[in-house]
Scaffold this active site. Structure first.
Site, PDB file in Angstrom:
ATOM      1  CE1 TYR A 208       4.306   8.681  10.869  1.00 49.73           C
ATOM      2  CE2 TYR A 208       6.073   9.037  12.445  1.00 49.73           C
ATOM      3  CZ  TYR A 208       5.601   8.439  11.297  1.00 49.73           C
ATOM      4  OH  TYR A 208       6.409   7.585  10.595  1.00 49.73           O
TER       5      TYR A 208
ATOM      6  CB  THR B 128      -0.957   0.024   1.203  1.00 50.49           C
ATOM      7  OG1 THR B 128      -0.204   0.108   2.423  1.00 50.49           O
ATOM      8  CG2 THR B 128      -1.824  -1.227   1.223  1.00 50.49           C
TER       9      THR B 128
ATOM     10  CB  ILE C 215       9.323   3.584   2.437  1.00 43.16           C
ATOM     11  CG1 ILE C 215      10.406   4.456   3.105  1.00 43.16           C
ATOM     12  CG2 ILE C 215       9.413   2.151   2.938  1.00 43.16           C
ATOM     13  CD1 ILE C 215      10.269   4.570   4.615  1.00 43.16           C
ATOM     14  N   GLY C 216       7.344   2.827   0.046  1.00 45.84           N
ATOM     15  CA  GLY C 216       6.483   1.833  -0.594  1.00 45.84           C
ATOM     16  C   GLY C 216       6.939   1.488  -1.996  1.00 45.84           C
TER      17      GLY C 216
END
Length: 266
Positions: free
Chosen positions: A154, A13, A19-20
């Site tokens: 976060y 996702t 990073i994905g």
């Protein structure tokens, strides 16, 4: 070492960038067919074109959908009913003083960063258990443990991801499915580049991203042992290992790619 993922189907996702994107490429390099996920057809198609140009032997397919909403997850699962590997990477962050974070922001961060992974794991993991093999990875953060004062909301979501990951690992114990979390430190993705510029303000003029990253580490993560931001590829390598047959004895773990920011030995 058996790292072969030939014949496995993966969903990463939030993989149109950062990073994905790096994880999608790393899994494809190991032989997996990788679903590239983003909210819009345009973003996904652009990422697919880029990935196919960079990894000509890789197999990628579109997995369009907004995983931050229940309806978006339902639509994606309807279009892609089963996967062997699920990497819950989608996430948002922003620096904001605690006393200025409204309820809506707390709820939005929880929906995007936590519930996306909860819903997708709930949808896909039973099929992995039935087949006797699967990998679920949550991309958390060192901020799950070292809560950042500049974005507490976060940090809260990243701590929650660790709980979900460990609980799910215990739920599927002995099934052939492993569930783990990865804790990157500050990593030079596109989003972090924007974050660094926002944090630096006017002082960002004339400074390259590497230098801004080193300044951020020195000022905000001084315990870092590498003294720099991690690279996307360094995080992706850890995730690729966890998704491979070689990591079959690793489950319920939270593995760090934080450059030594976290000072505990456990």
């Amino acid at each position: 070492m058996d790292m072969d993922l030939t014949g496995r189907r993966a969903l990463v996702t939030g993989s149109t960038g950062g990073i994905g994107y790096g994880i999608a490429r790393a899994l494809a390099d190991l032989g997996a067919s990788v679903g590239v996920n983003g909210r819009t057809v345009e973003r996904v198609e652009a990422a697919l074109a880029s990935l196919r140009a960079e990894a000509k032997a890789g197999a990628f397919f579109a997995a369009v959908g907004d995983v931050a909403t229940a309806d978006g997850v339902a639509a994606l699962v309807s279009a892609l009913p089963a996967v062997d590997i699920l990497v819950n990477n989608t996430g948002i962050f922003e620096p904001k003083p605690f006393f200025e974070i409204p309820d809506a922001d707390w709820q939005r961060f929880f929906e995007v960063n936590v519930m996306s992974g909860v819903r997708l794991s709930r949808a896909y993991t039973p099929g992995m258990v039935k087949s006797g093999w699967g990998r679920v990875v949550f991309i958390a953060s060192e901020s799950a443990i070292n809560i950042p004062a500049e974005m507490v909301h976060y940090g809260m979501t990243k701590t929650a991801q660790l709980s979900v990951s460990r609980g799910l690992a215990q739920t599927v114990a002995g099934s052939g499915v492993t569930v783990n979390s990865v804790l990157p430190g500050p990593t030079l993705s596109e989003g972090v580049a924007d974050f660094l510029k926002q944090m630096a303000g006017e002082t960002a003029d004339g400074a390259d991203l590497d230098e801004l990253g080193r300044r951020f580490i020195a000022e905000h993560r001084p315990s870092s042992l590498i003294g720099r931001l991690a690279r996307v590829e360094e995080v992706a390598s850890m995730v690729a290992y966890l998704c491979s047959p070689a990591a079959s004895a690793t489950s319920g773990a939270a593995l760090r790619v934080d450059g030594g920011v976290l000072q505990g030995i456990a």
